[in-house]
Motif scaffolding. Sequence first.
Motif, PDB file in Angstrom:
ATOM      1  N   GLY A 273      43.946  -1.158  22.265  1.00  0.00           N
ATOM      2  CA  GLY A 273      42.934  -0.114  22.151  1.00  0.00           C
ATOM      3  C   GLY A 273      41.697  -0.624  21.447  1.00  0.00           C
ATOM      4  N   ALA A 274      40.650   0.190  21.456  1.00  0.00           N
ATOM      5  CA  ALA A 274      39.373  -0.207  20.877  1.00  0.00           C
ATOM      6  C   ALA A 274      39.374  -0.045  19.365  1.00  0.00           C
ATOM      7  CB  ALA A 274      38.253   0.643  21.484  1.00  0.00           C
ATOM      8  N   GLY A 275      38.489  -0.795  18.722  1.00  0.00           N
ATOM      9  CA  GLY A 275      38.287  -0.616  17.289  1.00  0.00           C
ATOM     10  C   GLY A 275      39.317  -1.310  16.434  1.00  0.00           C
ATOM     11  N   MET A 276      39.249  -1.011  15.135  1.00  0.00           N
ATOM     12  CA  MET A 276      40.141  -1.598  14.150  1.00  0.00           C
ATOM     13  C   MET A 276      40.775  -0.485  13.315  1.00  0.00           C
ATOM     14  SD  MET A 276      39.723  -4.852  14.760  1.00  0.00           S
ATOM     15  CE  MET A 276      40.119  -5.891  13.342  1.00  0.00           C
ATOM     16  N   VAL A 277      41.911  -0.818  12.666  1.00  0.00           N
ATOM     17  CA  VAL A 277      42.649   0.148  11.867  1.00  0.00           C
ATOM     18  C   VAL A 277      42.831  -0.407  10.462  1.00  0.00           C
ATOM     19  CG1 VAL A 277      44.833   1.400  11.621  1.00  0.00           C
ATOM     20  CG2 VAL A 277      43.879   1.007  13.902  1.00  0.00           C
TER      21      VAL A 277
ATOM     22  N   ALA B  44      39.255  22.594  -7.784  1.00  0.00           N
ATOM     23  CA  ALA B  44      38.593  22.769  -9.078  1.00  0.00           C
ATOM     24  C   ALA B  44      39.579  23.200 -10.162  1.00  0.00           C
ATOM     25  CB  ALA B  44      37.464  23.797  -8.962  1.00  0.00           C
ATOM     26  N   SER B  45      40.688  23.803  -9.761  1.00  0.00           N
ATOM     27  CA  SER B  45      41.684  24.259 -10.724  1.00  0.00           C
ATOM     28  C   SER B  45      42.663  23.141 -11.108  1.00  0.00           C
ATOM     29  CB  SER B  45      42.477  25.441 -10.149  1.00  0.00           C
ATOM     30  OG  SER B  45      43.340  25.016  -9.101  1.00  0.00           O
ATOM     31  N   ARG B  46      42.600  22.010 -10.404  1.00  0.00           N
ATOM     32  CA  ARG B  46      43.495  20.893 -10.701  1.00  0.00           C
ATOM     33  C   ARG B  46      42.861  20.000 -11.771  1.00  0.00           C
ATOM     34  NH1 ARG B  46      47.520  20.682  -6.613  1.00  0.00           N
ATOM     35  NH2 ARG B  46      47.239  22.510  -5.281  1.00  0.00           N
ATOM     36  N   ASP B  47      43.470  18.833 -11.998  1.00  0.00           N
ATOM     37  CA  ASP B  47      42.959  17.897 -13.003  1.00  0.00           C
ATOM     38  C   ASP B  47      42.065  16.821 -12.410  1.00  0.00           C
ATOM     39  OD1 ASP B  47      44.361  19.032 -15.260  1.00  0.00           O
ATOM     40  OD2 ASP B  47      46.188  18.263 -14.346  1.00  0.00           O
ATOM     41  N   GLY B  48      41.918  16.827 -11.093  1.00  0.00           N
ATOM     42  CA  GLY B  48      41.095  15.831 -10.425  1.00  0.00           C
ATOM     43  C   GLY B  48      41.573  15.647  -9.003  1.00  0.00           C
ATOM     44  N   VAL B  49      41.126  14.574  -8.367  1.00  0.00           N
ATOM     45  CA  VAL B  49      41.513  14.316  -6.982  1.00  0.00           C
ATOM     46  C   VAL B  49      41.382  12.826  -6.704  1.00  0.00           C
ATOM     47  CG1 VAL B  49      39.166  14.656  -6.062  1.00  0.00           C
ATOM     48  CG2 VAL B  49      41.142  15.058  -4.590  1.00  0.00           C
ATOM     49  N   VAL B  50      42.259  12.308  -5.854  1.00  0.00           N
ATOM     50  CA  VAL B  50      42.143  10.952  -5.323  1.00  0.00           C
ATOM     51  C   VAL B  50      41.734  11.091  -3.864  1.00  0.00           C
ATOM     52  CG1 VAL B  50      43.374   8.848  -4.685  1.00  0.00           C
ATOM     53  CG2 VAL B  50      43.815   9.908  -6.901  1.00  0.00           C
ATOM     54  N   LEU B  51      40.611  10.487  -3.503  1.00  0.00           N
ATOM     55  CA  LEU B  51      40.076  10.573  -2.139  1.00  0.00           C
ATOM     56  C   LEU B  51      40.094   9.200  -1.483  1.00  0.00           C
ATOM     57  CD1 LEU B  51      36.965  12.819  -2.859  1.00  0.00           C
ATOM     58  CD2 LEU B  51      39.134  13.547  -1.855  1.00  0.00           C
ATOM     59  N   PHE B  52      40.720   9.101  -0.327  1.00  0.00           N
ATOM     60  CA  PHE B  52      40.733   7.855   0.440  1.00  0.00           C
ATOM     61  C   PHE B  52      39.775   8.046   1.606  1.00  0.00           C
ATOM     62  CE2 PHE B  52      41.947   4.499   3.191  1.00  0.00           C
ATOM     63  CZ  PHE B  52      42.609   3.539   2.432  1.00  0.00           C
ATOM     64  N   CYS B  53      38.726   7.240   1.645  1.00  0.00           N
ATOM     65  CA  CYS B  53      37.714   7.367   2.700  1.00  0.00           C
ATOM     66  C   CYS B  53      38.125   6.556   3.928  1.00  0.00           C
ATOM     67  CB  CYS B  53      36.357   6.883   2.193  1.00  0.00           C
ATOM     68  SG  CYS B  53      35.686   7.874   0.853  1.00  0.00           S
ATOM     69  N   GLY B  54      38.408   7.253   5.008  1.00  0.00           N
ATOM     70  CA  GLY B  54      38.759   6.566   6.246  1.00  0.00           C
ATOM     71  C   GLY B  54      37.571   5.822   6.829  1.00  0.00           C
ATOM     72  N   ARG B  55      37.875   4.829   7.661  1.00  0.00           N
ATOM     73  CA  ARG B  55      36.842   4.034   8.348  1.00  0.00           C
ATOM     74  C   ARG B  55      37.398   3.552   9.673  1.00  0.00           C
ATOM     75  NH1 ARG B  55      31.322   3.136   7.658  1.00  0.00           N
ATOM     76  NH2 ARG B  55      30.941   4.553   5.945  1.00  0.00           N
ATOM     77  N   PHE B  56      36.525   3.031  10.522  1.00  0.00           N
ATOM     78  CA  PHE B  56      36.903   2.443  11.807  1.00  0.00           C
ATOM     79  C   PHE B  56      37.658   3.473  12.659  1.00  0.00           C
ATOM     80  CE2 PHE B  56      37.247  -1.141   8.609  1.00  0.00           C
ATOM     81  CZ  PHE B  56      35.930  -1.517   8.764  1.00  0.00           C
ATOM     82  N   GLU B  57      38.764   3.026  13.309  1.00  0.00           N
ATOM     83  CA  GLU B  57      39.517   3.937  14.168  1.00  0.00           C
ATOM     84  C   GLU B  57      40.523   4.789  13.395  1.00  0.00           C
ATOM     85  OE1 GLU B  57      39.063   4.549  17.492  1.00  0.00           O
ATOM     86  OE2 GLU B  57      37.268   3.371  17.050  1.00  0.00           O
ATOM     87  N   GLY B  58      40.667   4.511  12.118  1.00  0.00           N
ATOM     88  CA  GLY B  58      41.590   5.307  11.327  1.00  0.00           C
ATOM     89  C   GLY B  58      42.382   4.462  10.349  1.00  0.00           C
TER      90      GLY B  58
END
Length: 276
Positions: free
Chosen positions: A93-97, A139-153
């Motif tokens: 398939g196209a792209g990278m993972v 906002a009611s939690r203690d924070g958040v961990v965010l993973f930023c997707g890229r490419f095909e996923g």
Amino acid sequence: MSDLPPPRPARALGRKSIRPSLTPRDLMADEDLANVWTAQVVTLMPEAFPGVLGLSLTGKALKEGLWALRTIPLREFGEGRHRNVDDTPAGGGAGMVLRADVGAKALDEAIARARGDVPRLLLSPRGRRFDQAMARDLASRDGVVLFCGRFEGVDERLIEHYGLTEVSLGDFVLTGGEIAAQALIDATVRLMPRVLGNHHSAEEESFSSGLLEYPQYTKPAVWEGRAIPEVLLSGHHARITTWRQAEAERLTKERRPDLWRAHLAKLGRPEEDREL
């Protein structure tokens, strides 16, 4: 109803003291402020942060230590001399993972630094649509961990192993999750105490009551032949409240039938839903 995991009991953790200094404090200094809502962002583009989050009210709150931001550069955990973070899709398939083993190292660092109740989210176009209810929940939690997707996923095994909740801004595709991460953080941080300055602003805006916000006006009283509605200048607070409610309902019914149906259901008026 939120797709996020249920909140864990809060715990007191103390906090570093913040003292006045003649030297401006780095908005993203690599330090832990205990008991402060913290966003940790795993990204291939750490230079994109804080971006707009460092400006206006969110930037002021960041400088004052009302919340904290930390980026985790994914490239630092890459494989080989070129710090590779992705590879071709299994099955073709196209792209990278993005590779699971690389992403795991970055997430492990974020999780090790997390304190308290901190959901783990993946910014992804196939996720649940982000909304005001989710912002209030975060906002009611203690924070958040965010993973930023890229490419095909991202390799699905990473999502499964870490129990990442996929979140989307809407039915469109971005080149990466960084813009979505900033939007999510902004919508969440502004709901925290002392960030907006006037808590009534957050209570009366769009979506807070399930409706779109009513029209707003200010000086001059007449502009380009258009006058401010007379009721808003009457000083009659009950009439103003009634007008604003009616306008919020009108706009919601015209522009967001989905929200209007949910509003009718909440009021126990499903028969009006069928008229739509």
